[in-house]
Design an enzyme around this catalytic site. Structure first.
Site: not given
Ligand code: MNH
Length: 493
Positions: A418, A425, A289
């Site tokens: 996010f 996220c 991501t």
């Molecule tokens: Mn990330 C959930 C986008 C970076 C860990 N992330 C989500 C969701 C999106 C998302 C959209 C929600 C998905 C859903 O509703 O089904 N995340 C991103 C984007 C980036 C990103 C666009 C970077 C740019 N994410 C990161 C990073 C980490 C991470 C870096 C960890 C270090 N993300 C997560 C986790 C979740 C999540 C863990 C789930 C959170 C939850 O449901 O409690």
């Protein structure tokens, strides 16, 4: 076996607008979508179907929301929540009840969320700052060692590949203090391709139509994948066991927190299987991501000379004449324009292209469609982020859309890279801190130019990623200006 919950998603047999030319059996999918990508093809075909449409993918019907108004409705956490989709269910094979793939009411979601939230606040980024900088230094050494002669540009043929190595190193070092040596070794560490293969297999299995083909193909895929999966799981299990047996009970990284922190009220802690799932989740969710976001930002910078000049001026202003200057933690928030470049890149190409919502109780959306707790809708971020009702001249790349006054003037929930609500996220601050740091240092250290003949091609995996985008980087001479703002001077300016 991990539990699977699927929604009927029948939408009370209501009809929605759909793209023209629906065919029997295959519905709205086209072979070209496999070649050109589902998200990209859809974006072109459905613009006039805003705010809501359905797409038939074989026997399966998916409802997409691409209007900012209806998306805002679905982001209202009092009425809606995260929904389990076929893709989420497919990923449960790897993520189980880890944060990303957990069902809303699984106890480990709340527990892990409560234990890990403090490690993902903006101020917690101080803890990872030095580690992030060290990984960036390794990237620069790796780049500089590929130079063909003094002053000659470093020609990077696949900038997304470089960014992926970087974000992978950052997340593995910050999450469990493990160095995969991505920039030091010619071959990637075995864990990386094994994890990627396991991820692809789960995704492929999860999207097969149900029935006999799924069972047959699924077992073939499983057979081919078994060694990868076993390796990934055993490596992480060993890592967890080693830390547990080492007597190190500190909470200096995510692994330490998960092993040694207990819930402040219940006293509960995560078990080792769940910890493995969380680590795998962070590795998967945390690297592609952010590397995609960085790659799109670099693409747009190379295409927009005025934007590049402003971003570079900002990096110079804050970091001063020394090309090796590293931003202090407090300085990261000062790269306002660079941050806007990132925001605008994630608007046009949100690297997580969508997320799914279901109602908490039967309801009506878009003023007329009944939606039950057995239905889900996908928020198509590419569509929402290009809704002309909110984004004038939506295809134009313009970071100043994210000036505070412009953000304030837009309706809530029109920009959601996010996600939304409780399940948004957790890594947002982490991703933004890392990405701003990386861009600021690259801009400060190199001049860049993309291949003018390059036509943006995007790989659609779990995330979106530019494919084969070449960037020529030329090391910049030390700045000989009146403006020699040292780190300290810049920090107090
Ligand atoms: Mn990330 C959930 C986008 C970076 C860990 N992330 C989500 C969701 C999106 C998302 C959209 C929600 C998905 C859903 O509703 O089904 N995340 C991103 C984007 C980036 C990103 C666009 C970077 C740019 N994410 C990161 C990073 C980490 C991470 C870096 C960890 C270090 N993300 C997560 C986790 C979740 C999540 C863990 C789930 C959170 C939850 O449901 O409690």
């Amino acid at each position: 076996m991990t539990e699977m919950r699927t929604l009927g998603n029948r939408w009370s047999e209501q009809q929605f607008p759909h793209p023209a030319g629906r065919l029997p059996l295959i519905g709205d999918v086209r072979p070209s979508m496999l070649r050109d990508g589902l998200v990209q093809t859809m974006l072109e075909r459905v613009d006039e179907l805003r705010p809501i449409f359905e797409a038939k993918v074989g026997p399966r019907r998916l409802v997409f929301v691409i209007g900012a108004d209806v998306a805002a409705e679905l982001c209202d956490e009092t009425r809606f929540q995260k929904a389990p989709t076929p893709v989420i269910n497919a990923l449960r094979e790897l993520g189980g009840d880890g944060l990303f793939t957990a069902y809303n009411d699984e106890p480990n979601w709340q527990l892990a969320h409560d234990l890990l939230m403090p490690a993902f606040t903006k101020s917690a980024m101080q803890t990872y700052h030095a580690t992030m900088l060290a990984a960036i230094d390794e990237l620069f050494d790796y780049w500089d060692s590929s130079a063909t002669g003094a002053g000659a540009p470093l020609r990077r043929g696949d900038i997304s590949g470089d960014m992926t190595k970087l974000t992978m190193e950052t997340i593995s070092r910050t999450a469990f203090s493990h160095d995969f040596g991505s920039f030091k070794n010619a071959e990637p560490h075995r864990f990386v391709p094994a994890m990627v293969a396991a991820l692809r297999t789960s995704m492929a299995k999860g999207t097969l139509p149900p029935g006999l083909p799924k069972r047959l193909l699924g077992s073939v895929l499983d057979f081919r994948n078994r060694e990868h999966l076993a390796y990934v799981e055993s490596m992480l299990d060993d890592l967890i066991a080693q830390r547990r047996n080492s007597g190190d009970t500190s909470t200096h990284d995510l692994l330490g927190i998960m092993l040694n922190a207990t819930h402040s009220e219940s006293g509960a802690h995560l078990d080792d299987l769940n910890i493995r799932r969380q680590i795998l989740t962070f590795m998967i969710a945390g690297h592609e991501t952010t590397s995609g976001a960085l790659s799109f930002a670099l693409y747009f910078l190379s295409r927009n000379p005025e934007v590049l000049a402003r971003a570079q001026a900002e990096a110079d202003e804050i970091l001063g004449a020394d090309r090796d200057a590293e931003p202090a933690y407090e300085q990261v928030a000062k790269f306002r324009y660079i941050r806007r470049v990132l925001d605008e890149g994630l608007r046009l190409w949100p690297t997580v292209p969508g997320f799914a919502r279901m109602p908490r109780a039967d309801t009506v959306i878009a003023g007329k469609y009944r939606m039950t707790t057995d239905d889900f809708a996908l928020i198509g971020l590419g569509g929402v982020h290009r809704d002309p009702a909110v984004w004038p001249d939506p295809l134009r790349f313009d970071p100043d859309r994210f000036l505070p006054e412009n953000v304030k003037a837009r309706p809530a929930h029109s920009y959601k890279p996010f996600g939304a609500g409780l399940r948004a996220c957790i890594g947002r601050q982490f991703a933004l801190h890392e990405a701003v740091l990386v861009l600021a240092r690259i801009l400060h250290r190199y001049n860049m130019s993309g291949d003018p003949g390059y036509q943006l091609k995007i790989d659609e995996r779990l995330t979106l990623m530019p494919r084969g985008f070449r960037l020529d980087l030329t090391p910049r001479a030390p700045a000989a200006t009146s403006h020699t703002g040292t780190n300290h001077a810049a920090a107090t300016r």
